[in-house]
Write an enzyme that holds these catalytic residues in place. Structure first.
Site, PDB file in Angstrom:
ATOM      1  N   ASN A  96       0.681  -1.216   0.013  1.00  0.00           N
ATOM      2  CA  ASN A  96       0.049  -0.020  -0.074  1.00  0.00           C
ATOM      3  C   ASN A  96       0.824   1.121   0.030  1.00  0.00           C
ATOM      4  O   ASN A  96       2.135   1.387   0.732  1.00  0.00           O
ATOM      5  CB  ASN A  96      -1.034   0.166   1.380  1.00  0.00           C
ATOM      6  CG  ASN A  96      -1.999  -1.036   1.108  1.00  0.00           C
ATOM      7  OD1 ASN A  96      -2.087  -1.804   0.365  1.00  0.00           O
ATOM      8  ND2 ASN A  96      -2.329  -1.575   2.173  1.00  0.00           N
ATOM      9  N   HIS A 113       5.992  -0.454  -2.604  1.00  0.00           N
ATOM     10  CA  HIS A 113       5.222   0.155  -3.793  1.00  0.00           C
ATOM     11  C   HIS A 113       5.336   1.644  -3.911  1.00  0.00           C
ATOM     12  O   HIS A 113       4.845   2.355  -4.543  1.00  0.00           O
ATOM     13  CB  HIS A 113       4.052  -0.250  -4.194  1.00  0.00           C
ATOM     14  CG  HIS A 113       3.797  -1.848  -4.613  1.00  0.00           C
ATOM     15  ND1 HIS A 113       2.778  -2.494  -4.413  1.00  0.00           N
ATOM     16  CD2 HIS A 113       4.917  -2.627  -5.072  1.00  0.00           C
ATOM     17  CE1 HIS A 113       3.083  -3.736  -5.113  1.00  0.00           C
ATOM     18  NE2 HIS A 113       4.188  -3.666  -5.289  1.00  0.00           N
ATOM     19  N   GLY A 180      -5.125  -9.153   3.307  1.00  0.00           N
ATOM     20  CA  GLY A 180      -5.603  -8.200   2.531  1.00  0.00           C
ATOM     21  C   GLY A 180      -5.120  -7.905   1.088  1.00  0.00           C
ATOM     22  O   GLY A 180      -5.161  -6.702   0.602  1.00  0.00           O
ATOM     23  N   LEU A 207     -10.523 -11.174   3.066  1.00  0.00           N
ATOM     24  CA  LEU A 207     -12.008 -11.485   2.825  1.00  0.00           C
ATOM     25  C   LEU A 207     -12.481 -12.478   2.021  1.00  0.00           C
ATOM     26  O   LEU A 207     -13.348 -13.018   2.437  1.00  0.00           O
ATOM     27  CB  LEU A 207     -12.190  -9.986   1.886  1.00  0.00           C
ATOM     28  CG  LEU A 207     -13.654  -9.748   1.959  1.00  0.00           C
ATOM     29  CD1 LEU A 207     -14.417  -9.672   3.605  1.00  0.00           C
ATOM     30  CD2 LEU A 207     -14.276  -8.639   1.239  1.00  0.00           C
TER      31      LEU A 207
HETATM   32  N1  APR Z   1     -10.587  -7.159   4.929  1.00  0.00           N
HETATM   33  C1  APR Z   1      -9.893  -8.246   4.436  1.00  0.00           C
HETATM   34  N2  APR Z   1      -9.493  -8.309   3.185  1.00  0.00           N
HETATM   35  C2  APR Z   1     -10.024  -7.557   2.415  1.00  0.00           C
HETATM   36  C3  APR Z   1     -11.010  -6.676   2.897  1.00  0.00           C
HETATM   37  C4  APR Z   1     -11.213  -6.631   4.163  1.00  0.00           C
HETATM   38  N3  APR Z   1     -11.892  -5.642   4.589  1.00  0.00           N
HETATM   39  N4  APR Z   1     -11.385  -5.918   1.590  1.00  0.00           N
HETATM   40  C5  APR Z   1     -11.004  -6.474   0.691  1.00  0.00           C
HETATM   41  N5  APR Z   1     -10.098  -7.309   1.068  1.00  0.00           N
HETATM   42  C6  APR Z   1      -9.237  -8.283   0.083  1.00  0.00           C
HETATM   43  C7  APR Z   1      -9.652  -8.794  -1.067  1.00  0.00           C
HETATM   44  O1  APR Z   1     -10.357 -10.173  -0.977  1.00  0.00           O
HETATM   45  C8  APR Z   1      -8.668  -8.935  -2.034  1.00  0.00           C
HETATM   46  O2  APR Z   1      -8.193 -10.256  -2.152  1.00  0.00           O
HETATM   47  O3  APR Z   1      -8.049  -7.445  -0.122  1.00  0.00           O
HETATM   48  C9  APR Z   1      -7.634  -7.978  -1.563  1.00  0.00           C
HETATM   49  C10 APR Z   1      -7.570  -6.658  -2.430  1.00  0.00           C
HETATM   50  O4  APR Z   1      -6.943  -7.150  -3.574  1.00  0.00           O
HETATM   51  P1  APR Z   1      -6.475  -6.009  -4.532  1.00  0.00           P
HETATM   52  O5  APR Z   1      -7.454  -5.171  -4.831  1.00  0.00           O
HETATM   53  O6  APR Z   1      -5.817  -6.938  -5.727  1.00  0.00           O
HETATM   54  O7  APR Z   1      -4.973  -5.115  -4.009  1.00  0.00           O
HETATM   55  P2  APR Z   1      -3.616  -5.713  -3.833  1.00  0.00           P
HETATM   56  O8  APR Z   1      -3.623  -7.195  -3.727  1.00  0.00           O
HETATM   57  O9  APR Z   1      -3.108  -4.766  -2.621  1.00  0.00           O
HETATM   58  O10 APR Z   1      -3.086  -5.235  -5.094  1.00  0.00           O
HETATM   59  C11 APR Z   1      -1.606  -5.472  -5.182  1.00  0.00           C
HETATM   60  O11 APR Z   1      -1.555  -4.548  -7.362  1.00  0.00           O
HETATM   61  O12 APR Z   1      -2.326  -2.811  -8.719  1.00  0.00           O
HETATM   62  C12 APR Z   1      -1.357  -3.090  -8.001  1.00  0.00           C
HETATM   63  O13 APR Z   1       0.259  -1.676  -6.701  1.00  0.00           O
HETATM   64  C13 APR Z   1      -0.919  -2.181  -6.801  1.00  0.00           C
HETATM   65  O14 APR Z   1      -0.170  -2.670  -4.632  1.00  0.00           O
HETATM   66  C14 APR Z   1      -1.019  -2.923  -5.655  1.00  0.00           C
HETATM   67  C15 APR Z   1      -0.911  -4.438  -6.051  1.00  0.00           C
END
Ligand code: APR
Length: 235
Positions: A96, A113, A180, A207
């Site tokens: 994040n 990142h 997350g 989640l």
């Molecule tokens: N509690 C726990 N998990 C959650 C919640 C919550 N309240 N809300 C969403 N999630 C989970 C979702 O199930 C999903 O698996 O968080 C995850 C978010 O996934 P992404 O939106 O893909 O985000 P992320 O995994 O951080 O993306 C990684 O991708 O685009 C690039 O640089 C960007 O750092 C980012 C990277």
């Protein structure tokens, strides 16, 4: 779900957008996420910045301004509290770019990142803490050049930060916890395998199941603000 930390000496935690969702920040890939409303190739690549810097600045300026209206949640706070009391090594690696882990009090923290609240000059390389909007008119405080200031964010196709430190910690940890994140983006998506190869126990708190869910030793699904304080309960 009380974890037994008595025989754990080194922990690496990886977080993604899901840990900040309950603070009100959008994730990337859930419904109505950031990548539903913007094309990665328009706002999150070096080519996009070369092609249309104003559009990229607008995307990050809006996300930076949003930080003024959100606060760390119980999951951020539980990680910071646990780190303060844990006698062993504790490293928090976040994908994040928000400052919620920092504001919650996490200390041994790597923003792999980059950070919304930092700018970088593409000419002299200076990294500055910022809270204001950036634009093509922004002037570098050191070299005084205009048009060379970019968000200090790692874009697709660029190398994440502090990778040597991260891999070093993964090779020595005995517990790896992923929170997350959807496990869609490497190298972060492969960290749990590095930890597993080092003999660590691997846990997913999310989640819903991530891409690599079936390979974790243990998975718990639900809201981070419930799962994380429960898992990282202090003795
Ligand atoms: N509690 C726990 N998990 C959650 C919640 C919550 N309240 N809300 C969403 N999630 C989970 C979702 O199930 C999903 O698996 O968080 C995850 C978010 O996934 P992404 O939106 O893909 O985000 P992320 O995994 O951080 O993306 C990684 O991708 O685009 C690039 O640089 C960007 O750092 C980012 C990277």
């Amino acid at each position: 779900m009380i974890a037994d930390f008595s025989c754990i000496h080194s922990i690496v935690v990886l977080t993604g957008a899901g840990i900040s969702a309950e603070s009100g920040l959008s994730t990337f890939r859930l419904k109505d996420g950031l990548w539903d409303n913007h094309k990665v190739e328009d706002v999150a690549t070096p080519e996009a910045f070369r092609r249309n810097p104003d559009q990229v600045h607008k995307f990050y300026n809006a996300r930076r301004r949003q930080l003024n209206s959100v606060v760390p949640n119980a999951a951020h706070r539980a990680l910071a509290r646990f780190e303060q009391h844990f006698a062993g090594n504790f490293l928090l690696v976040t994908q994040n770019v928000d400052d919620l882990h920092d504001r919650a009090g996490s200390k041994n923290l790597i923003h792999m990142h980059g950070e919304l609240l930092q700018s970088r000059c593409t000419d002299c390389g200076i990294i500055e803490k910022i809270v204001y909007d950036l634009s093509t008119e922004s002037v570098c405080v050191r070299c005084q050049r205009t048009g060379t200031i970019r968000p200090n964010i790692v874009w697709f196709g660029e190398i994440p930060l502090a990778m040597e430190t991260i891999y070093d910690a993964l090779s020595q940890c005995d517990l790896f916890v992923s929170i997350g994140t959807s496990g869609n983006v490497y190298p972060a998506a492969g960290f749990f395998q590095q930890a597993k190869m080092a003999g660590a126990q691997t846990i997913e708190l999310n989640l819903d199941p991530s891409e690599g869910a079936s390979s974790f030793d243990d998975c718990h699904y639900g809201l981070a603000t419930e799962l994380v304080p429960d898992f990282f309960q202090l003795p």
